[in-house]
Design an enzyme around this catalytic site. Structure first.
Site, short mmCIF file in Angstrom:
data_model
loop_
_atom_site.label_atom_id
_atom_site.label_comp_id
_atom_site.label_asym_id
_atom_site.label_seq_id
_atom_site.Cartn_x
_atom_site.Cartn_y
_atom_site.Cartn_z
N SER A 27 0.75 -1.22 -0.14
CA SER A 27 -0.05 -0.15 0.13
C SER A 27 1.13 1.17 -0.03
O SER A 27 1.59 1.49 0.74
CB SER A 27 -0.85 -0.03 1.38
OG SER A 27 -1.48 1.27 1.41
N HIS A 48 -1.35 -1.10 -4.12
CA HIS A 48 -2.64 -0.77 -3.52
C HIS A 48 -2.59 0.73 -3.27
O HIS A 48 -1.79 1.03 -2.83
CB HIS A 48 -2.74 -1.62 -2.17
CG HIS A 48 -4.07 -0.98 -1.66
ND1 HIS A 48 -5.29 -1.80 -1.95
CD2 HIS A 48 -4.50 -0.65 -0.37
CE1 HIS A 48 -6.23 -1.47 -1.07
NE2 HIS A 48 -5.65 -0.82 -0.16
N ASP A 54 -4.55 3.80 -1.72
CA ASP A 54 -5.67 4.47 -0.98
C ASP A 54 -6.01 5.68 -1.31
O ASP A 54 -5.05 6.54 -0.76
CB ASP A 54 -5.23 4.04 0.50
CG ASP A 54 -4.97 2.56 1.04
OD1 ASP A 54 -4.18 2.18 1.57
OD2 ASP A 54 -5.90 2.00 0.69
N MET A 78 -8.26 8.72 -0.22
CA MET A 78 -9.23 9.21 1.07
C MET A 78 -9.66 10.44 1.01
O MET A 78 -8.72 11.57 0.36
CB MET A 78 -8.35 9.04 2.39
CG MET A 78 -7.87 7.74 2.63
SD MET A 78 -6.55 7.50 4.12
CE MET A 78 -6.59 6.02 4.14
N HIS A 125 -8.29 1.82 -3.92
CA HIS A 125 -9.36 1.67 -2.91
C HIS A 125 -9.89 2.94 -2.46
O HIS A 125 -9.27 3.74 -1.91
CB HIS A 125 -8.38 1.02 -1.65
CG HIS A 125 -9.24 0.61 -0.46
ND1 HIS A 125 -8.69 0.40 0.74
CD2 HIS A 125 -10.60 0.98 -0.19
CE1 HIS A 125 -9.79 0.43 1.57
NE2 HIS A 125 -10.83 0.58 1.11
N MET A 178 -11.74 5.36 -0.37
CA MET A 178 -12.47 5.46 1.08
C MET A 178 -13.17 6.96 0.88
O MET A 178 -12.52 7.72 1.41
CB MET A 178 -11.31 5.38 1.89
CG MET A 178 -11.02 3.80 2.34
SD MET A 178 -9.60 3.71 3.22
CE MET A 178 -8.31 3.85 1.68
N MET A 214 -11.86 -5.21 5.41
CA MET A 214 -10.86 -4.53 6.19
C MET A 214 -10.66 -5.09 7.55
O MET A 214 -11.55 -5.48 8.50
CB MET A 214 -11.59 -3.21 6.25
CG MET A 214 -11.71 -2.35 5.23
SD MET A 214 -10.43 -2.04 4.22
CE MET A 214 -9.36 -0.85 5.44
N ASP A 258 -6.97 -6.12 4.49
CA ASP A 258 -6.57 -4.73 4.49
C ASP A 258 -6.41 -4.09 5.65
O ASP A 258 -7.41 -3.80 6.37
CB ASP A 258 -7.34 -4.02 3.46
CG ASP A 258 -6.60 -2.53 2.95
OD1 ASP A 258 -7.27 -1.73 2.30
OD2 ASP A 258 -5.48 -2.26 3.51
#
Ligand code: DX5
Ligand code: ZN
Length: 222
Positions: free
Chosen positions: A6, A31, A33, A35, A64, A66, A135, A173
């Protein structure tokens, strides 16, 4: 199995260098992330960063989201080079249209669920997804402690996949280190997102290999 470092845990000032390090590590996926400061109390990076990293490697970009309103982000991330986009079950009625939109953009479809969300919440979507991302921390930050209460969800997801002859990957994750990766593998996980444990090592390649060996040994017992 899939190992997915990640980038959230990488050196923010050297994303290009860190991406190249990941590309040489033998890990299959990167990965990413994303946000928005609303769905989770943190902000990371956007499509522009992903676009700048895309030409550096042929690694599979696993995005991913979020984010509370991912529908406005799907096209920008697909155009930036995302090959899989994961959205959260907690978005409720938004989920089905989101999964169709991700598919229409030519990306693989991921569905994530947070630790407090029961595994039953993902049942309606299992035929439509390529990845179920369980998660194992409450999302928003790297470096958190693994939540062991999430292990039964992996077992249930593994049982449903076998019973219904489906092909989704079972990803985990958050707080994934060598020990917790082995526990998750024994519970049925086959895709491992890891930030702190992998990017925290000077030799990322050796760390990826160690995680791979640990998971393989654990899967033999499973
Ligand atoms: C947390 C992110 C995870 C996190 C993993 O919200 O979804 O991908 O970056 O990092 P570690 O392995 O440090 O928990
Ligand atoms: Zn993540």
């Amino acid at each position: 199995m899939i190992i997915a470092p990640s980038l959230l845990a990488a050196n923010y000032g050297q994303f290009a260098k860190e991406t190249l390090r990941a590309a040489k590590s033998g890990a299959e996926w990167l990965h990413l992330d994303i946000m928005d400061g609303h769905f989770v109390p943190n902000i990371s990076f956007g499509p522009g960063v992903v676009k700048s990293l895309r030409p550096l490697t042929r690694m599979f970009f696993d995005v991913h989201l979020m984010c509370s309103k991912p529908q406005v982000l799907l096209e920008p991330f697909a155009q930036a080079g995302a090959q899989q986009i994961t959205v959260h079950t907690e978005l409720g009625d938004q989920v089905t249209p989101l999964l169709w939109k991700i598919k229409s953009l030519g990306c693989k479809v991921g569905l994530a669920l947070n630790p407090p969300t029961p595994i039953s919440a993902v049942r309606p979507y299992l035929e439509q997804i390529d990845l179920l991302l369980i998660m194992t921390v409450n999302p928003g930050f790297g470096g958190q402690e693994f939540i062991h209460e999430t292990l039964p969800k992996m077992q249930q997801a593994h049982a449903w996949r076998r019973e219904r002859k489906l092909a989704y990957r079972i990803g985990v994750d958050g707080g994934i280190n060598f020990k917790t990766a082995a526990e998750c593998a024994q519970a049925g996980a086959d895709m491992f997102v890891s930030g702190t444990t992998l990017f925290g090592q000077r030799n990322l390649k050796a760390a990826v290999l160690k995680m791979r060996k640990t998971v393989t040994a654990a899967q033999r017992i499973h």
